[in-house]
Design a protein around this motif. Structure first.
Motif, PDB file in Angstrom:
ATOM      1  N   TYR A   1     -13.718 -12.910  -7.480  1.00 56.41           N
ATOM      2  CA  TYR A   1     -12.421 -13.382  -7.982  1.00 56.41           C
ATOM      3  C   TYR A   1     -11.292 -12.448  -7.551  1.00 56.41           C
ATOM      4  O   TYR A   1     -10.149 -12.881  -7.382  1.00 56.41           O
ATOM      5  N   ILE A   2     -11.607 -11.163  -7.370  1.00 54.67           N
ATOM      6  CA  ILE A   2     -10.580 -10.214  -6.927  1.00 54.67           C
ATOM      7  C   ILE A   2     -10.836  -9.775  -5.481  1.00 54.67           C
ATOM      8  O   ILE A   2     -10.346  -8.737  -5.037  1.00 54.67           O
ATOM      9  N   SER A   3     -11.618 -10.592  -4.759  1.00 54.60           N
ATOM     10  CA  SER A   3     -11.860 -10.396  -3.318  1.00 54.60           C
ATOM     11  C   SER A   3     -12.484  -9.042  -3.002  1.00 54.60           C
ATOM     12  O   SER A   3     -12.140  -8.407  -2.006  1.00 54.60           O
ATOM     13  N   ASP A   4     -13.415  -8.605  -3.833  1.00 55.30           N
ATOM     14  CA  ASP A   4     -14.041  -7.308  -3.621  1.00 55.30           C
ATOM     15  C   ASP A   4     -15.486  -7.407  -3.137  1.00 55.30           C
ATOM     16  O   ASP A   4     -16.248  -6.447  -3.281  1.00 55.30           O
ATOM     17  N   VAL A   5     -15.875  -8.553  -2.586  1.00 51.96           N
ATOM     18  CA  VAL A   5     -17.219  -8.703  -2.023  1.00 51.96           C
ATOM     19  C   VAL A   5     -17.089  -9.006  -0.530  1.00 51.96           C
ATOM     20  O   VAL A   5     -16.418  -9.967  -0.146  1.00 51.96           O
ATOM     21  N   ASP A   6     -17.726  -8.199   0.293  1.00 53.25           N
ATOM     22  CA  ASP A   6     -17.747  -8.436   1.737  1.00 53.25           C
ATOM     23  C   ASP A   6     -18.939  -9.339   2.051  1.00 53.25           C
ATOM     24  O   ASP A   6     -20.054  -8.866   2.276  1.00 53.25           O
ATOM     25  N   TRP A   7     -18.695 -10.640   2.062  1.00 54.56           N
ATOM     26  CA  TRP A   7     -19.785 -11.594   2.287  1.00 54.56           C
ATOM     27  C   TRP A   7     -20.302 -11.530   3.715  1.00 54.56           C
ATOM     28  O   TRP A   7     -21.383 -12.031   3.999  1.00 54.56           O
ATOM     29  N   ASN A   8     -19.574 -10.916   4.609  1.00 51.18           N
ATOM     30  CA  ASN A   8     -20.047 -10.798   6.000  1.00 51.18           C
ATOM     31  C   ASN A   8     -21.079  -9.687   6.170  1.00 51.18           C
ATOM     32  O   ASN A   8     -21.683  -9.573   7.243  1.00 51.18           O
ATOM     33  N   ARG A   9     -21.284  -8.894   5.145  1.00 51.72           N
ATOM     34  CA  ARG A   9     -22.250  -7.797   5.262  1.00 51.72           C
ATOM     35  C   ARG A   9     -23.690  -8.320   5.334  1.00 51.72           C
ATOM     36  O   ARG A   9     -24.549  -7.705   5.968  1.00 51.72           O
ATOM     37  N   SER A  10     -23.949  -9.465   4.693  1.00 54.02           N
ATOM     38  CA  SER A  10     -25.319  -9.989   4.659  1.00 54.02           C
ATOM     39  C   SER A  10     -25.305 -11.509   4.606  1.00 54.02           C
ATOM     40  O   SER A  10     -24.869 -12.094   3.609  1.00 54.02           O
ATOM     41  N   GLU A  11     -25.785 -12.145   5.676  1.00 62.52           N
ATOM     42  CA  GLU A  11     -25.888 -13.609   5.679  1.00 62.52           C
ATOM     43  C   GLU A  11     -26.882 -14.086   4.628  1.00 62.52           C
ATOM     44  O   GLU A  11     -26.718 -15.155   4.046  1.00 62.52           O
ATOM     45  N   VAL A  12     -27.931 -13.296   4.403  1.00 61.37           N
ATOM     46  CA  VAL A  12     -28.949 -13.678   3.424  1.00 61.37           C
ATOM     47  C   VAL A  12     -28.344 -13.743   2.019  1.00 61.37           C
ATOM     48  O   VAL A  12     -28.562 -14.703   1.272  1.00 61.37           O
ATOM     49  N   VAL A  13     -27.576 -12.725   1.661  1.00 61.90           N
ATOM     50  CA  VAL A  13     -26.942 -12.710   0.340  1.00 61.90           C
ATOM     51  C   VAL A  13     -25.872 -13.790   0.253  1.00 61.90           C
ATOM     52  O   VAL A  13     -25.737 -14.468  -0.775  1.00 61.90           O
ATOM     53  N   LYS A  14     -25.137 -13.987   1.313  1.00 59.60           N
ATOM     54  CA  LYS A  14     -24.116 -15.038   1.330  1.00 59.60           C
ATOM     55  C   LYS A  14     -24.744 -16.412   1.131  1.00 59.60           C
ATOM     56  O   LYS A  14     -24.236 -17.236   0.353  1.00 59.60           O
ATOM     57  N   ASP A  15     -25.869 -16.679   1.789  1.00 58.90           N
ATOM     58  CA  ASP A  15     -26.555 -17.962   1.628  1.00 58.90           C
ATOM     59  C   ASP A  15     -27.090 -18.121   0.209  1.00 58.90           C
ATOM     60  O   ASP A  15     -27.030 -19.214  -0.368  1.00 58.90           O
ATOM     61  N   TRP A  16     -27.630 -17.033  -0.340  1.00 58.70           N
ATOM     62  CA  TRP A  16     -28.113 -17.068  -1.727  1.00 58.70           C
ATOM     63  C   TRP A  16     -26.972 -17.406  -2.681  1.00 58.70           C
ATOM     64  O   TRP A  16     -27.114 -18.262  -3.562  1.00 58.70           O
ATOM     65  N   TYR A  17     -25.829 -16.741  -2.507  1.00 58.21           N
ATOM     66  CA  TYR A  17     -24.699 -16.989  -3.399  1.00 58.21           C
ATOM     67  C   TYR A  17     -24.176 -18.412  -3.235  1.00 58.21           C
ATOM     68  O   TYR A  17     -23.776 -19.048  -4.210  1.00 58.21           O
ATOM     69  N   ALA A  18     -24.205 -18.923  -2.013  1.00 54.61           N
ATOM     70  CA  ALA A  18     -23.757 -20.302  -1.782  1.00 54.61           C
ATOM     71  C   ALA A  18     -24.635 -21.293  -2.550  1.00 54.61           C
ATOM     72  O   ALA A  18     -24.132 -22.288  -3.094  1.00 54.61           O
ATOM     73  N   LYS A  19     -25.930 -21.024  -2.616  1.00 52.93           N
ATOM     74  CA  LYS A  19     -26.832 -21.898  -3.386  1.00 52.93           C
ATOM     75  C   LYS A  19     -26.495 -21.857  -4.874  1.00 52.93           C
ATOM     76  O   LYS A  19     -26.467 -22.896  -5.539  1.00 52.93           O
ATOM     77  N   ILE A  20     -26.263 -20.653  -5.377  1.00 51.97           N
ATOM     78  CA  ILE A  20     -25.918 -20.508  -6.802  1.00 51.97           C
ATOM     79  C   ILE A  20     -24.562 -21.154  -7.081  1.00 51.97           C
ATOM     80  O   ILE A  20     -24.369 -21.890  -8.052  1.00 51.97           O
ATOM     81  N   LYS A  21     -23.619 -20.868  -6.217  1.00 50.11           N
ATOM     82  CA  LYS A  21     -22.237 -21.327  -6.381  1.00 50.11           C
ATOM     83  C   LYS A  21     -22.143 -22.857  -6.375  1.00 50.11           C
ATOM     84  O   LYS A  21     -21.240 -23.439  -6.988  1.00 50.11           O
ATOM     85  N   SER A  22     -23.078 -23.501  -5.692  1.00 55.15           N
ATOM     86  CA  SER A  22     -23.059 -24.961  -5.567  1.00 55.15           C
ATOM     87  C   SER A  22     -23.705 -25.674  -6.749  1.00 55.15           C
ATOM     88  O   SER A  22     -23.630 -26.903  -6.832  1.00 55.15           O
TER      89      SER A  22
END
Length: 221
Positions: free
Chosen positions: A174-195
């Motif tokens: 929410y305050i833009s403090d996560v670098d989602w480009n650091r890990s595609e695996v974590v980004k994909d995991w969060y996308a599943k949760i977020k959806s």
């Protein structure tokens, strides 16, 4: 009506909100500025912390205790693994995020960037902000290691461990403090949760003085 006393950018409240929503338990959200120590709120929880959940005649505090109560009282869909080993790993990771991650990252980034302002306790401490920004990289790398071996953080099924992690990361996002480009695996995991439908109310949160970044509610980032 069930009632949850919460603060929108509290990861502990978000963990409970996700559990309630996943189990399709309707709840009225009551925003509580818990740091003001309102006497009525302190009667509900003398510890002076959110979340507090009121269900019928029962008033409950502590996010993990609430989530496990919900699991016992409303076991479907299950958010705790079926085996003792699985439950141990889930509880270990919930503690990891609610204790270690919270101390090393959330309190140093959210605490400085958001809560100092809303509580009126001064300006952000840049030393803490830098320490939090450094520590989150380590935690994302650890999540990457876990998710390289498993479908979800604690195993092959989504659990409270995923909700605990997502609650913290969503506040930081929410305050833009996560670098989602650091890990595609974590980004994909969060996308599943977020959806998930359970995440919708969290993506709709609006905190005065802190507008959502453009990507926050975007399911495709």
């Amino acid at each position: 009506m069930n009632r949850l006393y919460h603060y929108p950018l509290s990861p502990f409240c978000r963990k409970v909100r996700l559990s309630l929503a996943e189990k399709k338990i309707e709840v009225e959200l009551v925003e509580e500025r818990y740091w003001e120590k309102d006497p009525d709120f302190l009667r509900r929880n003398p510890a002076g912390k959110v979340p507090v959940l009121k269900m019928g005649n029962r008033t409950m505090a502590d996010s993990t205790a609430i989530c496990e109560y919900l699991e016992d009282a409303h076991p479907t869909p299950a958010l705790l693994p079926a085996t003792p080993e699985g439950r141990y790993e889930m509880r270990r990771l919930v503690a990891w995020f609610d204790d270690k991650f919270n101390a090393e990252v959330t309190t140093k980034l959210m605490g400085e960037r958001v809560f100092r302002k809303v509580m009126g306790t001064g300006y952000p401490d840049s030393t803490n902000v830098k320490a939090g920004a450094k520590a989150i990289k380590y935690h994302i790398d650890y999540m990457t290691w876990l998710l390289d071996q498993r479908r979800w953080l604690a195993g092959d099924q989504m659990s409270l461990a995923d909700f605990a992690a997502a609650a913290h990361l969503s506040c930081l996002d929410y305050i833009s403090d996560v670098d989602w480009n650091r890990s595609e695996v974590v980004k994909d995991w969060y996308a599943k949760i977020k959806s998930r439908p359970a995440f919708r109310s969290i993506l709709a949160d609006q905190v005065p003085g802190f507008p959502q970044p453009a990507h926050y509610a975007d399911l495709d980032f």
